[in-house]
Design a protein around this motif. Sequence first.
Motif, PDB file in Angstrom:
ATOM      1  N   GLU A  49       0.830  -1.198   0.000  1.00 57.38           N
ATOM      2  CA  GLU A  49       0.000   0.000   0.000  1.00 57.38           C
ATOM      3  C   GLU A  49       0.871   1.257   0.000  1.00 57.38           C
ATOM      4  O   GLU A  49       0.575   2.245  -0.684  1.00 57.38           O
ATOM      5  N   VAL A  50       1.972   1.218   0.775  1.00 58.11           N
ATOM      6  CA  VAL A  50       2.883   2.367   0.810  1.00 58.11           C
ATOM      7  C   VAL A  50       3.514   2.578  -0.568  1.00 58.11           C
ATOM      8  O   VAL A  50       3.614   3.719  -1.066  1.00 58.11           O
ATOM      9  N   ALA A  51       3.960   1.482  -1.214  1.00 59.50           N
ATOM     10  CA  ALA A  51       4.557   1.601  -2.548  1.00 59.50           C
ATOM     11  C   ALA A  51       3.553   2.187  -3.542  1.00 59.50           C
ATOM     12  O   ALA A  51       3.886   3.036  -4.382  1.00 59.50           O
ATOM     13  N   TRP A  52       2.313   1.743  -3.458  1.00 57.52           N
ATOM     14  CA  TRP A  52       1.255   2.274  -4.339  1.00 57.52           C
ATOM     15  C   TRP A  52       1.043   3.765  -4.094  1.00 57.52           C
ATOM     16  O   TRP A  52       0.939   4.547  -5.036  1.00 57.52           O
ATOM     17  N   GLY A  83      10.574   2.284  -7.773  1.00 60.73           N
ATOM     18  CA  GLY A  83      10.987   2.700  -9.114  1.00 60.73           C
ATOM     19  C   GLY A  83      10.918   4.195  -9.362  1.00 60.73           C
ATOM     20  O   GLY A  83      11.105   4.642 -10.506  1.00 60.73           O
ATOM     21  N   VAL A  84      10.608   4.978  -8.339  1.00 62.64           N
ATOM     22  CA  VAL A  84      10.569   6.443  -8.503  1.00 62.64           C
ATOM     23  C   VAL A  84      11.264   7.082  -7.305  1.00 62.64           C
ATOM     24  O   VAL A  84      11.496   6.439  -6.284  1.00 62.64           O
ATOM     25  N   ALA A  85      11.596   8.378  -7.484  1.00 61.60           N
ATOM     26  CA  ALA A  85      12.237   9.105  -6.390  1.00 61.60           C
ATOM     27  C   ALA A  85      11.297   9.165  -5.188  1.00 61.60           C
ATOM     28  O   ALA A  85      10.078   9.285  -5.334  1.00 61.60           O
ATOM     29  N   ILE A  86      11.862   9.100  -3.992  1.00 65.99           N
ATOM     30  CA  ILE A  86      11.074   8.994  -2.763  1.00 65.99           C
ATOM     31  C   ILE A  86      11.337  10.195  -1.869  1.00 65.99           C
ATOM     32  O   ILE A  86      12.498  10.566  -1.624  1.00 65.99           O
ATOM     33  N   ASP A  87      10.246  10.808  -1.430  1.00 65.71           N
ATOM     34  CA  ASP A  87      10.338  11.894  -0.459  1.00 65.71           C
ATOM     35  C   ASP A  87      10.278  11.307   0.954  1.00 65.71           C
ATOM     36  O   ASP A  87       9.352  10.560   1.286  1.00 65.71           O
ATOM     37  N   LYS A  88      11.264  11.659   1.775  1.00 66.10           N
ATOM     38  CA  LYS A  88      11.398  11.032   3.087  1.00 66.10           C
ATOM     39  C   LYS A  88      10.205  11.307   3.995  1.00 66.10           C
ATOM     40  O   LYS A  88       9.659  10.385   4.626  1.00 66.10           O
ATOM     41  N   GLU A  89       9.768  12.546   4.087  1.00 58.77           N
ATOM     42  CA  GLU A  89       8.661  12.882   4.969  1.00 58.77           C
ATOM     43  C   GLU A  89       7.361  12.232   4.504  1.00 58.77           C
ATOM     44  O   GLU A  89       6.571  11.756   5.306  1.00 58.77           O
ATOM     45  N   LEU A  90       7.165  12.243   3.178  1.00 59.97           N
ATOM     46  CA  LEU A  90       5.961  11.606   2.648  1.00 59.97           C
ATOM     47  C   LEU A  90       5.973  10.106   2.912  1.00 59.97           C
ATOM     48  O   LEU A  90       4.953   9.513   3.255  1.00 59.97           O
ATOM     49  N   LEU A  91       7.163   9.512   2.759  1.00 60.74           N
ATOM     50  CA  LEU A  91       7.295   8.073   3.017  1.00 60.74           C
ATOM     51  C   LEU A  91       6.992   7.745   4.467  1.00 60.74           C
ATOM     52  O   LEU A  91       6.268   6.788   4.772  1.00 60.74           O
ATOM     53  N   LYS A  92       7.522   8.552   5.365  1.00 55.77           N
ATOM     54  CA  LYS A  92       7.274   8.320   6.794  1.00 55.77           C
ATOM     55  C   LYS A  92       5.790   8.407   7.107  1.00 55.77           C
ATOM     56  O   LYS A  92       5.237   7.591   7.859  1.00 55.77           O
ATOM     57  N   GLN A  93       5.128   9.384   6.520  1.00 56.65           N
ATOM     58  CA  GLN A  93       3.693   9.558   6.742  1.00 56.65           C
ATOM     59  C   GLN A  93       2.907   8.338   6.262  1.00 56.65           C
ATOM     60  O   GLN A  93       2.035   7.813   6.971  1.00 56.65           O
ATOM     61  N   LEU A  95       4.087   5.276   5.733  1.00 60.37           N
ATOM     62  CA  LEU A  95       4.450   4.089   6.537  1.00 60.37           C
ATOM     63  C   LEU A  95       3.656   4.049   7.843  1.00 60.37           C
ATOM     64  O   LEU A  95       3.078   3.012   8.206  1.00 60.37           O
ATOM     65  N   THR A  96       3.645   5.158   8.546  1.00 65.82           N
ATOM     66  CA  THR A  96       2.929   5.196   9.831  1.00 65.82           C
ATOM     67  C   THR A  96       1.450   4.912   9.647  1.00 65.82           C
ATOM     68  O   THR A  96       0.842   4.133  10.397  1.00 65.82           O
ATOM     69  N   THR A  97       0.865   5.506   8.618  1.00 61.30           N
ATOM     70  CA  THR A  97      -0.573   5.333   8.389  1.00 61.30           C
ATOM     71  C   THR A  97      -0.918   3.900   8.028  1.00 61.30           C
ATOM     72  O   THR A  97      -1.834   3.285   8.592  1.00 61.30           O
ATOM     73  N   GLN A  98      -0.176   3.323   7.057  1.00 56.17           N
ATOM     74  CA  GLN A  98      -0.512   1.983   6.575  1.00 56.17           C
ATOM     75  C   GLN A  98      -0.211   0.896   7.614  1.00 56.17           C
ATOM     76  O   GLN A  98      -0.965  -0.078   7.725  1.00 56.17           O
ATOM     77  N   LEU A  99       0.876   1.061   8.369  1.00 59.98           N
ATOM     78  CA  LEU A  99       1.184   0.068   9.398  1.00 59.98           C
ATOM     79  C   LEU A  99       0.102   0.039  10.480  1.00 59.98           C
ATOM     80  O   LEU A  99      -0.300  -1.026  10.952  1.00 59.98           O
TER      81      LEU A  99
END
Length: 421
Positions: A49-52, A83-93, A95-99
């Motif tokens: 879900e995070v990757a999507w 496969g795309v550039a990743i924003d750290k803050e967006l990724l953290k958000q 991750l926390t939500t989906q977990l």
Amino acid sequence: MQGKALKYIIMLATVSIVGVFLVQFAFIRSSYNLSETQFQESASVALKEVAWQVMLATGTTETFDSITPVEVISNNTYLVNVGVAIDKELLKQHLTTQLKRHDIYYDYEFSIYSPIQEQMDESTLVHIDENEEPSDFDFPLNEEYTNYFGIHFPDRSPYFLNQLSIWYFLTALLMLVIFFFGYTLWVIIRQRQLSEIQKNFINNLTHELKTPISSIALAANVINDKKILKSPDRLFNYTHIIQEQTIRLSNNVEKVLNLASIEKSRILLNLEKVDLTAFLQEASDHFRESKAGQNAKVEIKTKISDCTILADRFHFANLVSNILENAAKYCDKKPVIEIELLQKQNSYELNFIDNGIGIPREHRKRIFKKFYRIPTGNVHNVKGFGLGLDYVYKIVKTHNWKIKVNDNPKGGSIFSLTIPT
């Protein structure tokens, strides 16, 4: 038959307990594996879900079906290919939500791969309360991916504690039941042993009291005949028998009363300086004058000239007397007792070496217990109640000394007393 039945019950109980433990262990292990699988599946779905969401933010979701988003490195480490550039803050958000959506409320640490530096960025540890701090976890690399991140769960014990809490509770309950069952079984065995010891004590006591009473009664019947007055020597012999048996009866009663006195109150020692060499000489002289030691040969061997210890002279004398009397009683030939005094590094070792019948190894730890006597069937060839060595052990323990019994290579036993300096 009762003894065999008890053995069978213990064997059956042991087999049952082992079987229950094996079943419980199998259930816990199966539940743990199931929880491991559930965690891995929940984590994989959440990370997909995070990757999507990351790909959706960049408008590249058309490639989602052509890649394998989540690679399981280990049970608590995953690599996620986007496969795309990743924003750290967006990724953290994300991750926390989906977990949290998949009931994974545990700390995690993540790191983003940098294609320019060809290494993982500094990893970040995110706590459950969303605080974060640097982490030193070394994430693995994947040469086939260009843009990906890694996630690691450092402590999954709360998850398994939550999933397996019911099994842990049942295991604790089982342990408690087994403990009380074992304690109950121990009490039953202990009571059976005490009952057997009590039975032997009563038999010995009955025999020891009946013999002098019978002798006194027989002598009294003879003296009651007026014709005995015509034979003064015979009258003297029977009065001597009465006196001797009365003393014996009195000594037996005194032993039982002393036992009751010791059991009711704690032994209080009157410690004083005792010259051990002179004390042993005095104790052996008293023993030779006693009835038990008249036919015994007692020899003291020591190279120590000055040996002073702190001891209660009265109880220590009784201790030595009891050991010497046992050495003489349990001997089927002329008793020869050697008292050996040695000096060790931090203690004196006092050895009482006899040439008696010896003590079988299986009985050595039990001879110091109250009322215990080595079984001889219905044969009462040696008089006693099994109180002497119990008293010896109590005096040794109260003095903070040590005592043990070994075989005498020449036949007999060696009672070794260790007295700290």
